[in-house]
Design an enzyme around this catalytic site. Structure first.
Site, PDB file in Angstrom:
ATOM      1  N   CYS A  13     -25.011  -2.779  10.435  1.00  0.00           N
ATOM      2  CA  CYS A  13     -24.184  -3.005  11.622  1.00  0.00           C
ATOM      3  C   CYS A  13     -23.161  -1.891  11.606  1.00  0.00           C
ATOM      4  O   CYS A  13     -22.254  -1.887  10.783  1.00  0.00           O
ATOM      5  CB  CYS A  13     -23.482  -4.364  11.595  1.00  0.00           C
ATOM      6  SG  CYS A  13     -22.318  -4.509  12.975  1.00  0.00           S
TER       7      CYS A  13
ATOM      8  N   CYS B 294     -19.405  -3.264  12.650  1.00  0.00           N
ATOM      9  CA  CYS B 294     -18.622  -4.138  11.764  1.00  0.00           C
ATOM     10  C   CYS B 294     -19.531  -4.738  10.699  1.00  0.00           C
ATOM     11  O   CYS B 294     -19.858  -4.059   9.748  1.00  0.00           O
ATOM     12  CB  CYS B 294     -17.869  -5.202  12.551  1.00  0.00           C
ATOM     13  SG  CYS B 294     -18.838  -6.022  13.823  1.00  0.00           S
ATOM     14  N   SER B 295     -19.929  -5.989  10.856  1.00  0.00           N
ATOM     15  CA  SER B 295     -20.684  -6.619   9.782  1.00  0.00           C
ATOM     16  C   SER B 295     -21.624  -7.696  10.311  1.00  0.00           C
ATOM     17  O   SER B 295     -21.867  -8.677   9.629  1.00  0.00           O
ATOM     18  CB  SER B 295     -19.722  -7.242   8.776  1.00  0.00           C
ATOM     19  OG  SER B 295     -18.866  -8.154   9.452  1.00  0.00           O
TER      20      SER B 295
HETATM   21 FE    FE Z   1     -20.933  -6.328  13.424  1.00  0.00          FE
END
Ligand code: FE
Length: 203
Positions: free
Chosen positions: A104, A107-108
């Site tokens: 990603c 972000c995560s």
């Molecule tokens: Fe993300």
């Protein structure tokens, strides 16, 4: 860079969670060590075991595999796997010629129902930026050396689309049943940073 990275922003969810955690620890309501143990469990044990069940089923049931690759959300639901952050799951299949890698970049984003919580390195800026720029180099650092003719496909996760890699079933596992196969499936292989090897010398 921090402007794009909402997860580490001062007012983002991560900051709020940290503040809450600190408060709970200060009030003596939770022990930090216990909290770490819970996070570790969901990061490397409970969470990814769901994904491993999905992979093992796909390896042993061709019709299920087809349904998984067509509609991963529905296929996972067949195994009772569903939940937050899992509504837009897509399964992508590794083959002899194609290796899939999930990241990603923003972000995560991560498929919680099948993989649990994302590992720290997945959230790191180094992984997020390098996975796209130099996937072969990143894989090498994870110990995966791919032949030059293997195409690497990098999948950028988002809130709308999250991925699970269906790794290749290793040779030498023909006699193993679904449960035994699930034991072989690692979290990293379902992110695409590892391959799965059969247990030593099994024939
Ligand atoms: Fe993300």
């Amino acid at each position: 860079m921090s402007g794009r990275d909402h997860d580490t922003s001062e007012h983002g969810p991560a900051a709020r969670v940290k503040a809450l955690e600190q408060l709970l620890v200060e009030k003596g309501l939770v022990e930090p060590a216990r909290l770490d143990a819970i996070v570790d469990t969901y990061e490397s044990k409970v969470g990814p075991r769901n994904g491993a069940r999905v992979v093992a089923r796909a390896w042993t049931d061709a019709a299920f595999r087809k349904r998984l690759l067509t509609d991963a959300v529905a296929a996972c639901a067949e195994l009772g796997i569903a939940g937050p952050e899992g509504g837009h799951l897509v399964a992508i299949e590794n083959t002899k010629r194609i290796h899939n890698l999930v990241v990603c970049t923003l972000c995560s984003c991560y498929p919680w129902p099948v993989l649990g919580l994302p590992p720290v390195w997945y959230k790191s800026f180094a992984y997020r930026s390098r996975a796209v720029r130099d996937p072969r180099g990143v894989l090498r650092e994870f110990g995966v050396e791919l032949a030059a003719d293997v195409e690497i496909r990098v999948w950028d996760s988002s809130a709308e689309q999250r991925y699970i890699v269906l790794p290749e079933r290793p040779a030498g596992t023909e006699k193993m049943n679904e449960e035994q196969l699930a034991e072989l499936v690692t979290r990293d292989s379902m992110i695409g940073v590892a391959k799965i090897t059969a247990p030593g010398n099994s024939r």
